[in-house]
Design a protein around this motif. Sequence first.
Motif, PDB file in Angstrom:
ATOM      1  N   ALA A  52       0.840  -1.287   0.046  1.00  0.00           N
ATOM      2  CA  ALA A  52       0.115   0.068   0.004  1.00  0.00           C
ATOM      3  C   ALA A  52       1.012   0.971   0.112  1.00  0.00           C
ATOM      4  N   GLY A  53       0.435   2.343   0.509  1.00  0.00           N
ATOM      5  CA  GLY A  53       1.059   3.641   0.462  1.00  0.00           C
ATOM      6  C   GLY A  53       2.360   3.645   0.993  1.00  0.00           C
ATOM      7  N   ASP A  54       2.651   3.173   2.275  1.00  0.00           N
ATOM      8  CA  ASP A  54       3.950   3.101   2.822  1.00  0.00           C
ATOM      9  C   ASP A  54       4.905   2.305   1.959  1.00  0.00           C
ATOM     10  N   GLN A  55       4.715   1.221   1.581  1.00  0.00           N
ATOM     11  CA  GLN A  55       5.483   0.644   0.695  1.00  0.00           C
ATOM     12  C   GLN A  55       5.967   1.196  -0.553  1.00  0.00           C
ATOM     13  N   PHE A  56       5.150   2.187  -1.061  1.00  0.00           N
ATOM     14  CA  PHE A  56       5.332   2.963  -2.310  1.00  0.00           C
ATOM     15  C   PHE A  56       6.421   4.219  -2.186  1.00  0.00           C
ATOM     16  N   ILE A  57       6.552   4.696  -0.974  1.00  0.00           N
ATOM     17  CA  ILE A  57       7.398   5.839  -0.530  1.00  0.00           C
ATOM     18  C   ILE A  57       8.786   5.623  -1.085  1.00  0.00           C
ATOM     19  N   ALA A  58       9.467   4.561  -1.093  1.00  0.00           N
ATOM     20  CA  ALA A  58      10.990   4.305  -1.689  1.00  0.00           C
ATOM     21  C   ALA A  58      10.733   4.518  -2.873  1.00  0.00           C
ATOM     22  N   ILE A  59       9.721   3.724  -3.685  1.00  0.00           N
ATOM     23  CA  ILE A  59       9.699   3.865  -5.200  1.00  0.00           C
ATOM     24  C   ILE A  59       9.360   5.153  -5.812  1.00  0.00           C
ATOM     25  N   GLN A  60       8.431   5.927  -5.025  1.00  0.00           N
ATOM     26  CA  GLN A  60       8.291   7.393  -5.412  1.00  0.00           C
ATOM     27  C   GLN A  60       9.522   8.248  -5.407  1.00  0.00           C
ATOM     28  N   ILE A  61      10.189   8.163  -4.334  1.00  0.00           N
ATOM     29  CA  ILE A  61      11.277   8.871  -4.228  1.00  0.00           C
ATOM     30  C   ILE A  61      12.511   8.325  -5.433  1.00  0.00           C
ATOM     31  N   LEU A  62      12.552   7.060  -5.891  1.00  0.00           N
ATOM     32  CA  LEU A  62      13.218   6.767  -6.765  1.00  0.00           C
ATOM     33  C   LEU A  62      12.828   7.251  -8.199  1.00  0.00           C
ATOM     34  N   ARG A  63      11.430   7.351  -8.268  1.00  0.00           N
ATOM     35  CA  ARG A  63      10.999   7.993  -9.595  1.00  0.00           C
ATOM     36  C   ARG A  63      11.444   9.485  -9.415  1.00  0.00           C
ATOM     37  N   ALA A  64      11.186  10.159  -8.298  1.00  0.00           N
ATOM     38  CA  ALA A  64      11.417  11.395  -8.103  1.00  0.00           C
ATOM     39  C   ALA A  64      13.050  11.867  -8.513  1.00  0.00           C
ATOM     40  N   MET A  65      13.651  10.942  -8.392  1.00  0.00           N
ATOM     41  CA  MET A  65      15.175  11.075  -8.711  1.00  0.00           C
ATOM     42  C   MET A  65      15.349  11.108  -9.983  1.00  0.00           C
ATOM     43  N   GLY A  66      14.638  10.094 -10.742  1.00  0.00           N
ATOM     44  CA  GLY A  66      14.630  10.141 -12.024  1.00  0.00           C
ATOM     45  C   GLY A  66      14.285  11.183 -13.100  1.00  0.00           C
ATOM     46  N   GLN A  67      12.816  11.531 -12.626  1.00  0.00           N
ATOM     47  CA  GLN A  67      12.269  12.439 -13.441  1.00  0.00           C
ATOM     48  C   GLN A  67      12.953  13.666 -13.913  1.00  0.00           C
ATOM     49  N   PRO A  68      13.594  14.598 -13.070  1.00  0.00           N
ATOM     50  CA  PRO A  68      14.407  15.702 -13.087  1.00  0.00           C
ATOM     51  C   PRO A  68      15.768  15.541 -14.164  1.00  0.00           C
ATOM     52  N   LEU A  69      16.209  14.125 -13.696  1.00  0.00           N
ATOM     53  CA  LEU A  69      17.521  14.074 -14.586  1.00  0.00           C
ATOM     54  C   LEU A  69      16.875  13.412 -16.129  1.00  0.00           C
TER      55      LEU A  69
END
Length: 511
Positions: free
Chosen positions: A365-382
């Motif tokens: 659920a939501g808590d498990q997505f936090i690390a994945i969301q941060i990984l995406r957030a690192m990729g998108q600006p790059l």
Amino acid sequence: MTDTLAPGYIPPPTRRDWIAILSAILGAFMAILDIQIINSSLKDIQGALSATIEEGSWISTSYLVAEIIIIPLAAWLAMVLSPRRFAVSISVLFVIASLLCSMAWSLQSMIVFRVLQGLAGGALIPFAFSLVLTKLPLDIRPKGMALFAITATFAPSIGPTIGGWLTENFGWEWIFYINVVPGALMTLGLLYGLDRSPPRWELLRKGDYAGIVTMAIGLGCLQVCLEEGHREDWLESSYIITLGSIALISLACFVILQLSRDNHLVNLRLLTQRNFLLGSLANIGLGVGLYGTVFVLPVYLAQIQGYNALQIGQVIMWLGLPQLLLIPLVPVLMRHIPPRFICATGFLLFATGSFLSGSLNPDFAGDQFIAIQILRAMGQPLVLVPLSIIATAMIPPSQAGSASSLYNILRNLGGAMGIAMLATVLDSRAAYYFDILRSHVTPGNPAAAERLTLLTEHLGSAEAALRLLDGQVRQQAQIMAYNDAFHAIAIMLGFSLLCIIMTRGLPKAAR
């Protein structure tokens, strides 16, 4: 000193130039925000306007159709009216249309006002992009692209959160009221920052009206086809087949017209430039990743985990907030690292995050997505800033309008095609997996028989136990379908990664 890489010299930007650019980017941000902000409030709006789910879908579709039609027209209209008059006009129209949406009294009136809002908002996106290309020389352009990148990533990320919070606390009308203050600031900034210039009415006599008509019909029908195709069961519907045929014929005519005349609406010959072509193709995959993720993740959290709009927004916020810290650092990295290396790394991180999202289970659920969301957030600006530079660095300023139109419309089409594809994947794969799982839930299967017995003892009824077991099997099939959807997003991002690898490296001065 003239930049030898640029076909036309662009002087350093003045304070007025920066105010104009920031104002236009604010408009593009609000335009993209309005695509996502309404999704979390759609049920409330449907209820207020007495619309069914199918009818209510046109509240979003009408905006997207108007937006995709106006994007290729924006550059030509800006030349006809003058950039200043055009920008101020669409800014005022955006604010007025937003207020009209908040006062809609029926579904029909809401659709008309959303079309007006989409026309204004859609024009703001390529106008902001073209200002960055025409007002900023190559050495400063990454800063402008970084600001523009916020519109493409942060706006979709916070849209559902803002929409859900405003609807729960103040009412759905407030998702339109919030456009008023930014719209006023945008209008004042454009009035101050852009130079006065006379309109060029003579261009109306030379307009590519055949191109305008074929483009509008083709893109409009294609957008409706992509938006409604899933609900109408695609090729099983004569309505979708007709729309698709009209879109195909109209767009084919549009391409032929643009390549066969000089007074073209959009210069499609820009696609013969290797980096622009590969960058635009990568942009299609990026559209699938950006809009596909914001589509699949909320539906999963709502359907499987039972999250409300505000809880969904809190999960998606983890994708948006870290980017505000990372985007300003990208132009600094580009001074020392080739843009395509940065962009390839970003696509790799984004694709990895999407692939890891395809490991769902009932407790994910939501808590498990936090690390994945941060990984995406690192990729998108790059991805966003270097990709824009890779695609447009060698485009002359005179072609900024066509480059902006093509680049932005391909990302929007990528998002529309991605959502249509993912919606179909979710339904078809869920049905496929349900048939497989159901074939194993038989009296002859000891595990299934034992499970049914335990449920019967717990619920006190064999019929209730069977219903619960059926629901669990369906849920598991849906979860497996969501895994496939996230893997499909990762594959499209992998395609974009390959496109970036094949681009030519930019000379050091162009970074």
